[in-house]
Design a protein around this motif. Sequence first.
Motif, short mmCIF file in Angstrom:
data_model
loop_
_atom_site.label_atom_id
_atom_site.label_comp_id
_atom_site.label_asym_id
_atom_site.label_seq_id
_atom_site.Cartn_x
_atom_site.Cartn_y
_atom_site.Cartn_z
N MET A 91 35.26 95.63 35.86
CA MET A 91 36.53 95.56 35.14
C MET A 91 37.63 95.76 35.69
SD MET A 91 34.93 96.96 31.49
CE MET A 91 36.51 96.52 30.56
N GLU A 92 37.77 96.67 36.51
CA GLU A 92 38.92 97.07 37.40
C GLU A 92 39.09 95.87 38.27
OE1 GLU A 92 37.61 100.62 38.68
OE2 GLU A 92 38.85 101.99 37.11
N LYS A 93 37.86 95.41 38.90
CA LYS A 93 37.92 94.39 39.87
C LYS A 93 38.60 93.06 39.34
CE LYS A 93 34.12 95.37 42.77
NZ LYS A 93 32.86 95.27 43.46
N LEU A 94 38.35 92.88 37.88
CA LEU A 94 38.68 91.64 37.31
C LEU A 94 40.11 91.80 37.13
CD1 LEU A 94 38.33 88.80 36.04
CD2 LEU A 94 37.36 90.23 34.09
N ARG A 95 40.53 93.18 36.62
CA ARG A 95 42.01 93.38 36.12
C ARG A 95 42.89 93.17 37.49
NH1 ARG A 95 43.77 98.47 35.67
NH2 ARG A 95 43.01 98.85 37.59
N ASP A 96 42.46 93.50 38.61
CA ASP A 96 43.12 93.38 39.77
C ASP A 96 43.26 92.12 40.41
OD1 ASP A 96 43.40 96.31 39.52
OD2 ASP A 96 41.99 96.56 41.10
N ALA A 97 42.63 91.06 39.91
CA ALA A 97 42.48 89.74 40.35
C ALA A 97 43.29 88.99 39.49
CB ALA A 97 40.90 89.17 40.32
N ILE A 98 43.27 89.23 38.22
CA ILE A 98 44.09 88.60 37.11
C ILE A 98 45.28 89.01 36.59
CG2 ILE A 98 42.08 86.84 36.63
CD1 ILE A 98 42.89 89.35 34.24
N GLU A 99 45.38 90.47 36.76
CA GLU A 99 46.63 91.05 36.55
C GLU A 99 47.00 91.14 35.06
OE1 GLU A 99 49.41 89.50 39.00
OE2 GLU A 99 49.44 90.95 40.33
N GLU A 100 45.67 91.00 34.18
CA GLU A 100 45.87 91.21 32.78
C GLU A 100 44.97 92.24 32.36
OE1 GLU A 100 48.05 90.10 31.14
OE2 GLU A 100 48.76 88.09 32.06
N THR A 101 45.06 92.70 31.13
CA THR A 101 44.05 93.65 30.49
C THR A 101 42.89 93.19 30.27
OG1 THR A 101 46.00 94.94 29.40
CG2 THR A 101 43.63 95.05 28.41
N VAL A 102 41.77 94.10 30.77
CA VAL A 102 40.24 93.59 30.52
C VAL A 102 39.55 94.47 29.71
CG1 VAL A 102 38.27 93.09 31.85
CG2 VAL A 102 40.21 92.56 32.82
N SER A 103 38.93 93.86 28.58
CA SER A 103 38.25 95.01 27.47
C SER A 103 36.67 94.40 27.37
CB SER A 103 38.87 94.70 26.03
OG SER A 103 40.22 94.86 26.27
N LEU A 104 35.86 95.44 27.11
CA LEU A 104 34.41 95.23 26.70
C LEU A 104 34.29 95.37 25.38
CD1 LEU A 104 32.08 94.35 28.57
CD2 LEU A 104 31.35 96.95 28.38
N TYR A 105 33.53 94.43 24.57
CA TYR A 105 33.38 94.82 23.28
C TYR A 105 31.86 94.49 23.10
CZ TYR A 105 38.24 93.75 22.27
OH TYR A 105 39.75 93.78 22.32
N VAL A 106 31.15 95.16 21.92
CA VAL A 106 29.99 95.25 21.71
C VAL A 106 29.95 95.13 19.96
CG1 VAL A 106 28.97 96.48 23.38
CG2 VAL A 106 29.74 97.80 21.27
N ARG A 107 29.00 94.57 19.67
CA ARG A 107 28.81 94.25 18.28
C ARG A 107 28.34 95.37 17.50
NH1 ARG A 107 24.37 90.74 14.99
NH2 ARG A 107 25.06 90.99 12.94
N ASP A 108 28.62 95.61 16.40
CA ASP A 108 28.16 96.72 15.47
C ASP A 108 28.23 96.09 13.85
OD1 ASP A 108 27.01 99.16 14.27
OD2 ASP A 108 29.08 100.07 14.28
#
Length: 247
Positions: A91-108
Amino acid sequence: METKKTVRAAERALDILLCFTEAPELSLTEIARMTDLNKSTVYRLLATLEEKGFLIRDGDTEKYRLGFRIWELSTHLSQSDDPAILFLPEMEKLRDAIEETVSLYVRDGYERIRVQAVESNQAIRRVAPIGARMPLAVGASSKVLAAFSEPSEQALILGDPGWPETVDQGEYLQQLQRIKKEGYATSVEEREAGTSAVAVPVFDRHGKIVAALAVSGPVGRLTVDRMKEVVPHAIEAAERMQKMMKK
């Protein structure tokens, strides 16, 4: 009979702890209202939770907050099992590549939960509180989690008693079909004004969806064209995450 009483007490204690997903500090009265329990019962349970270190009471305000015992437990989460920990480097690598906030979601159940977030370093950015719960009817991540679920799970989602009247279920299902075909979902000010997002599924090694990986930001910067540019980066990150999962 004693076993039933013990289980009921445990459920009530856990309900009290779950109240703190809504606010960092709560009074006895607020907790009693949120759990629909009488104050005397709540008081006894709070005393026990405080004694065990799960809650801390502020002597000045008489409000409670989560105690250090909670954080002690969280430090022992297995990195090999918990996506929030396992996927953080990607996620940190992706954030650094695209310069936007990256989030991870799961369903509950009828909701999605943000279990991890890496905020953009830009001055104007999408602030993503971990632990936030959101409905599955709207939002790019919600639709990814629904689109790649089994039909029986989709039926459960559509059976949500709190389904918003403004969201047509027929149109929603058509969107899910398109998302599953294209492999990603986008949203522009769908759940929150001024914010757009693009999300892709993260699968386990058996091809079952375990999470939605999302990129979000202000609509003026994360435009429809920019989201299309982000999609390949997000998919590549999700594919690397899949390889990190246990067999």
